[in-house]
Design a protein around this motif. Structure first.
Motif, mmCIF file in Angstrom:
data_model
loop_
_atom_site.group_PDB
_atom_site.id
_atom_site.type_symbol
_atom_site.label_atom_id
_atom_site.label_comp_id
_atom_site.label_asym_id
_atom_site.label_seq_id
_atom_site.Cartn_x
_atom_site.Cartn_y
_atom_site.Cartn_z
ATOM 1 N N GLY A 1 -2.754 3.933 19.267
ATOM 2 C CA GLY A 1 -3.750 4.652 19.998
ATOM 3 C C GLY A 1 -3.822 6.144 20.211
ATOM 4 N N HIS A 2 -2.587 7.098 18.967
ATOM 5 C CA HIS A 2 -2.138 7.891 19.357
ATOM 6 C C HIS A 2 -2.426 8.751 18.404
ATOM 7 N N HIS A 3 -1.979 8.199 16.836
ATOM 8 C CA HIS A 3 -1.867 8.199 15.506
ATOM 9 C C HIS A 3 -2.311 7.782 14.604
ATOM 10 N N ALA A 4 -2.792 6.970 14.505
ATOM 11 C CA ALA A 4 -3.832 5.951 13.830
ATOM 12 C C ALA A 4 -4.056 6.097 12.502
ATOM 13 N N ALA A 5 -4.916 7.642 12.274
ATOM 14 C CA ALA A 5 -5.354 8.029 11.607
ATOM 15 C C ALA A 5 -4.034 8.594 10.600
ATOM 16 N N GLU A 6 -3.167 8.953 11.147
ATOM 17 C CA GLU A 6 -1.710 9.503 10.395
ATOM 18 C C GLU A 6 -0.778 8.612 9.655
ATOM 19 N N ILE A 7 -0.944 7.762 10.864
ATOM 20 C CA ILE A 7 -0.381 6.208 9.969
ATOM 21 C C ILE A 7 -0.965 5.673 8.684
ATOM 22 N N GLY A 8 -2.369 5.592 8.873
ATOM 23 C CA GLY A 8 -3.470 4.748 8.499
ATOM 24 C C GLY A 8 -3.010 5.426 6.876
ATOM 25 N N ALA A 9 -3.168 7.177 6.724
ATOM 26 C CA ALA A 9 -2.922 7.879 5.479
ATOM 27 C C ALA A 9 -1.693 7.817 4.685
ATOM 28 N N TYR A 10 -0.472 7.593 5.390
ATOM 29 C CA TYR A 10 1.110 7.317 5.393
ATOM 30 C C TYR A 10 0.338 5.894 4.282
ATOM 31 N N LEU A 11 0.251 5.437 4.878
ATOM 32 C CA LEU A 11 -0.010 3.098 4.445
ATOM 33 C C LEU A 11 -0.584 3.701 3.585
ATOM 34 N N LEU B 1 0.934 2.413 -0.383
ATOM 35 C CA LEU B 1 0.400 1.382 -1.393
ATOM 36 C C LEU B 1 -0.043 1.399 -2.516
ATOM 37 N N ALA B 2 -0.793 2.816 -2.697
ATOM 38 C CA ALA B 2 -1.224 3.023 -3.584
ATOM 39 C C ALA B 2 -0.114 3.779 -4.911
ATOM 40 N N ALA B 3 0.468 3.906 -4.944
ATOM 41 C CA ALA B 3 1.954 4.188 -4.876
ATOM 42 C C ALA B 3 2.549 3.524 -5.649
ATOM 43 N N ALA B 4 2.373 1.782 -4.907
ATOM 44 C CA ALA B 4 3.287 0.514 -5.142
ATOM 45 C C ALA B 4 2.081 -0.232 -6.265
ATOM 46 N N GLY B 5 0.695 0.633 -6.459
ATOM 47 C CA GLY B 5 -0.070 -0.366 -7.546
ATOM 48 C C GLY B 5 -1.183 -1.061 -6.732
ATOM 49 N N THR B 6 -1.506 -0.725 -5.674
ATOM 50 C CA THR B 6 -1.407 -1.801 -3.889
ATOM 51 C C THR B 6 -2.884 -0.688 -3.922
ATOM 52 N N PRO B 7 -3.846 -0.150 -3.883
ATOM 53 C CA PRO B 7 -5.111 0.607 -3.497
ATOM 54 C C PRO B 7 -5.411 -0.255 -2.447
ATOM 55 N N TYR C 1 13.343 -2.192 8.913
ATOM 56 C CA TYR C 1 13.081 -2.149 7.932
ATOM 57 C C TYR C 1 11.272 -1.861 7.721
ATOM 58 N N GLY C 2 10.242 -1.564 7.303
ATOM 59 C CA GLY C 2 9.426 -0.735 7.476
ATOM 60 C C GLY C 2 8.235 -1.539 8.589
ATOM 61 N N PHE C 3 7.482 -1.622 7.789
ATOM 62 C CA PHE C 3 5.759 -2.435 8.147
ATOM 63 C C PHE C 3 5.324 -3.753 7.403
ATOM 64 N N THR C 4 4.565 -4.039 8.527
ATOM 65 C CA THR C 4 3.418 -5.204 7.585
ATOM 66 C C THR C 4 2.429 -5.089 8.300
ATOM 67 N N VAL C 5 1.589 -5.039 6.949
ATOM 68 C CA VAL C 5 0.448 -4.406 7.036
ATOM 69 C C VAL C 5 -0.674 -4.996 6.943
ATOM 70 N N ALA C 6 -1.895 -5.033 7.635
ATOM 71 C CA ALA C 6 -2.857 -5.864 7.149
ATOM 72 C C ALA C 6 -4.117 -4.781 6.778
ATOM 73 N N THR C 7 -4.370 -5.190 5.535
ATOM 74 C CA THR C 7 -4.995 -4.419 4.512
ATOM 75 C C THR C 7 -7.035 -5.379 4.716
ATOM 76 N N GLY C 8 -7.142 -6.295 5.445
ATOM 77 C CA GLY C 8 -7.992 -6.818 5.416
ATOM 78 C C GLY C 8 -8.415 -8.065 4.916
ATOM 79 N N ALA C 9 -9.006 -9.054 5.884
ATOM 80 C CA ALA C 9 -9.379 -10.414 5.198
ATOM 81 C C ALA C 9 -7.978 -11.414 5.245
ATOM 82 N N GLY C 10 -6.939 -11.218 6.062
ATOM 83 C CA GLY C 10 -5.859 -11.914 5.993
ATOM 84 C C GLY C 10 -4.654 -11.359 4.747
ATOM 85 N N VAL C 11 -5.433 -10.493 4.680
ATOM 86 C CA VAL C 11 -4.630 -10.041 2.966
ATOM 87 C C VAL C 11 -2.704 -9.254 3.985
#
Length: 240
Positions: free
Chosen positions: A169-179, A183-189, A201-211
């Motif tokens: 609700g308040h930080h979608a753009a910032e947290i999205g950019a961070y994630l 992910l890009a640094a780990a080889g998953t752009p 330990y961290g976040f579980t992140v949706a990147t689209g299409a059930g991934v």
């Protein structure tokens, strides 16, 4: 990396999520509040002389195991589930002194009003664990009892839904950019990254299409305050 199966089991059994309790050979659930002590042993609360108290006392006397079953409630629509835990063991009715001591452990997770009456007009039963099973990602696992006892409930689980809603609700753009940067640094752009689960330990992140992908913190956090400190630069200063 995410939580271990031991930690998932301890988190679900802790008492923040409602579960069902029944005799091992029965289909009839007992309407009984539950929590767990520091070793993960379920604690069951009953009014003295009630039907539930009589049922549990009879099971304890005959040494009939009970089964606590708790299903995860994902924090957001579409969030992946942690699964289900089943803790089987023998119920033991605690005497008033032991019951009042166990009530403090119970209250940490499930502070129901009847705890004030333990030792007077309410009783606590402790379940001595015989077997712990976890269903995670569609597979059942039987856990080592010592590993289960040594595990820890996730300290962010109680606040997970609120924290994720606040980020969305308040930080979608910032947290999205961070994630996306992590992910890009780990080889998953990716073009889209939305946090759907949060643990120490961290976040579980949706990147689209059930991934789903994991974005882990540099070190596990101990509570919501440590999480806030960790993410402060990301959310308010654009530190990616």
């Amino acid at each position: 990396m995410g939580p271990t199966l031991f930690e998932i089991a301890r988190t679900l059994a802790f008492g923040r999520v409602a579960g069902t309790v029944k005799a091992a050979a029965s289909f009839d659930a007992l309407p009984v509040p539950h929590a767990a002590d520091e070793q993960g042993r379920p604690l069951l609360l009953a009014r003295t002389g009630s039907g539930v108290d009589r049922d549990l006392a009879g099971l304890a006397r005959r040494q009939v195991p009970v089964v606590l079953t708790v299903d995860d409630h994902p924090p957001l629509p579409g969030s992946p589930s942690l699964g289900r835990v089943r803790v089987t063991g023998l119920p033991v009715r605690l005497d008033p002194v032991a019951g009042r001591a166990a009530a403090h452990a119970f209250a940490r997770a499930n502070p129901v009003a009847d705890l004030l009456d333990v030792g007077v007009s309410a009783a606590l039963y402790r379940v001595e664990v015989q077997q712990v099973r976890v269903r995670h990602q569609h597979t059942w696992h039987v856990l080592d009892n010592a590993g289960y006892a040594a595990g820890e409930p996730d300290p962010l689980h109680e606040d997970e839904q609120h924290l994720l809603a606040d980020l969305a609700g308040h930080h979608a753009a910032e947290i999205g950019a961070y994630l996306r940067t992590r992910l890009a640094a780990a080889g998953t752009p990716v073009k889209r990254a939305v946090p759907m689960r949060l643990d120490r330990y961290g976040f579980t992140v949706a990147t689209g299409a059930g991934v789903w992908h994991r974005v882990d913190f540099p070190a596990p956090v101990g509570d919501a305050g440590e999480l806030s400190t960790l993410l402060h630069g990301v959310l308010f200063h654009g530190d990616l």
